[in-house]
Design an enzyme around this catalytic site. Structure first.
Site, PDB file in Angstrom:
ATOM      1  CG  HIS A 139      -2.300   0.493   0.938  1.00  0.00           C
ATOM      2  ND1 HIS A 139      -2.557   1.557   0.086  1.00  0.00           N
ATOM      3  CD2 HIS A 139      -3.516   0.077   1.368  1.00  0.00           C
ATOM      4  CE1 HIS A 139      -3.867   1.765   0.024  1.00  0.00           C
ATOM      5  NE2 HIS A 139      -4.468   0.890   0.786  1.00  0.00           N
ATOM      6  CB  ALA A 140       4.332   2.008   1.026  1.00  0.00           C
TER       7      ALA A 140
END
Length: 465
Positions: A139-140
């Site tokens: 998700h980064a």
């Protein structure tokens, strides 16, 4: 070298062995439609070609002891497609249960941070002759909108391979410079008091406005006010999932019949499915469940308080009409609740969450989250919310993944300590694809919840006759 925004970096800091902060996409394809016939190696070669014009796939994390700010992205000089793409066969007989169990095992694995934060599993041997492609990205490095953009580069509207963007091929995250990293991090750190002073006035307005709306009966639900359910408990690393498709024409029919929006119908179906599931498990609360609906802020006005980054997302809280028995009344109630939450959310600066994330203390936050998860502290307070329900619209056209006809595209979002269920929706062509991801111990029969989505839509369609 490209520094992560605070929000992007927060997804790294929040990750534990049980709370895995990556998103999963399952693309089911019909290999018989692939020009020249299906070949894993040919597919991997074409993927390698397209990734040359997809910078997010080629960058990896870097950090140093001298860096007192968030980590940075650098180009992976040793990028090798074979380290990211794996081939595996689904266990016999290759049905839906065997496929989802295998994907659940894949979804429960951590992504290694020494290389670009993604991997792909090509699953062959399905009983229906199709092939499933499972893409995991941290998700980064991706949010709902950017994942849809990446999908558009992997999936095209014709089977022919597209021309690549030469500017994207040349784009690079750069190399490592320890001095630049340290100096840039120090400069950002010393500027934080000024950034905090700018942020506070706008932040103070949020609870004041929330209280005013609450008195008027037009507020979103408050965090930590959600009722308890069986899936709002401490999670483990084990993952269960289910996939289902809903005919888009049926959803549109319901939408038109009751003057709602597609998202209202999706929320009503989700509420009905959760109501049925919890009734069967003796865990249906008297009060409505609370959902967190991710909202993209791509294209919103940037302020001096916010740095650029991959994740440009906010969260909207809304009640789900799980306390309503009648399916038609549930659609009407879902539309009303969604309008209330949207109006309230629109009054809040969409960049506040991202701005506050710039102050996230990496090492401290990591240790706190490990302690929070390890000591199962989420069991000691009410749920922040009950479930994530995300809905990302895709193209209303047939798609081809690296030349093969796409049968379905299913998103699977992360789950959190105390929040063991995620419902993600992605529409493409003539289908609404629903992906459900849960903690195995908390939602052991998640396939029954998925079938409830089909049942709830059928009930609504019957009312349209």
């Amino acid at each position: 070298m490209e520094r992560l925004s605070g929000l992007d970096a927060s997804f790294l800091y929040l990750e534990t062995r049980s709370q895995l902060m990556h998103v999963v996409g399952v693309i089911e394809i019909d290999p018989s439609t692939m020009p020249g016939g299906y070949s894993f190696h040919a597919m991997r070669d074409e993927l390698s070609r397209r990734i040359s014009a997809m910078p997010n796939f080629r960058r990896k994390l870097d950090n140093s002891l001298l860096n007192i700010d968030h980590p940075v992205w650098v180009e992976d000089a040793d990028f090798d497609i074979e380290k990211h793409v794996r081939r595996v066969g689904v266990p016999a007989p290759g049905g839906e249960r065997e496929l989802t169990e295998l994907i659940g095992h894949i979804a429960g694995r951590e992504l290694h941070r020494s290389k670009p934060l993604w991997e792909m599993w090509v699953i062959e041997g399905m009983a229906n002759g199709n092939v499933a492609v499972v893409l995991r990205m941290h998700h980064a490095n991706v949010d709902g909108v950017t994942s849809a953009e990446m999908l558009s580069q992997l999936c095209t509207i014709t089977p022919e391979p597209p021309q690549l963007d030469t500017d994207k091929i040349k784009e690079t995250a750069g190399g490592t410079s320890r001095l630049t990293m340290a100096v840039g991090g120090a400069l950002n750190f010393v500027q934080r008091p000024l950034a905090l002073a700018r942020l506070l006035p706008g932040t103070v307005k949020v609870p004041i406005g929330w209280a005013k709306r609450a008195m008027e009966g037009s507020a979103m639900p408050l965090p930590f006010q959600a009722p308890g359910t069986p899936f709002n408990a401490p999670i483990t690393p084990h993952r269960s999932l289910a996939l289902t498709q809903l005919p888009l024409d049926d959803v549109k029919r319901v939408k038109d019949r009751y003057g709602a929006k597609i998202n209202d119908v999706v929320l009503a179906i989700a509420a009905g499915a959760l109501r049925s599931y919890l009734q069967n498990h003796g865990g249906l609360p008297d009060r409505p469940l609370v959902a967190m609906v991710p909202v993209s802020v791509h294209g919103s006005d940037e302020t001096a308080l916010v740095e650029t980054g991959t994740n440009k997302v906010s969260g909207m809280f809304t009640q789900l009409a799980t306390d309503v028995d009648d399916p038609v009344e549930r659609v009407e109630r879902a539309a009303e609740l969604a309008r209330r939450s949207k109006d309230h959310h629109a009054d809040i600066d969409a960049n506040i969450l991202r701005a506050w994330a710039q102050f996230a203390p990496g090492e401290i936050l990591q240790q706190l989250m490990k302690s929070y998860g390890g000591r199962k502290l989420s069991a000691l307070h009410p749920p922040v919310f009950n479930v994530v329900v995300s809905n990302v619209p895709g193209p209303p056209l047939p798609l081809y993944y690296l030349g093969a006809r796409v049968v379905g595209v299913y998103p699977l979002g992360p789950i959190f300590h105390g929040l063991g269920l995620n419902i993600s929706v992605f529409s493409v062509d003539k289908s609404i694809n629903v992906g459900l991801l849960g903690c195995t111990e908390l939602v052991p029969d998640i396939d029954k919840l998925a079938h409830s989505f089909e049942d709830e839509l059928a009930k609504l369609v019957d009312t349209c006759d």
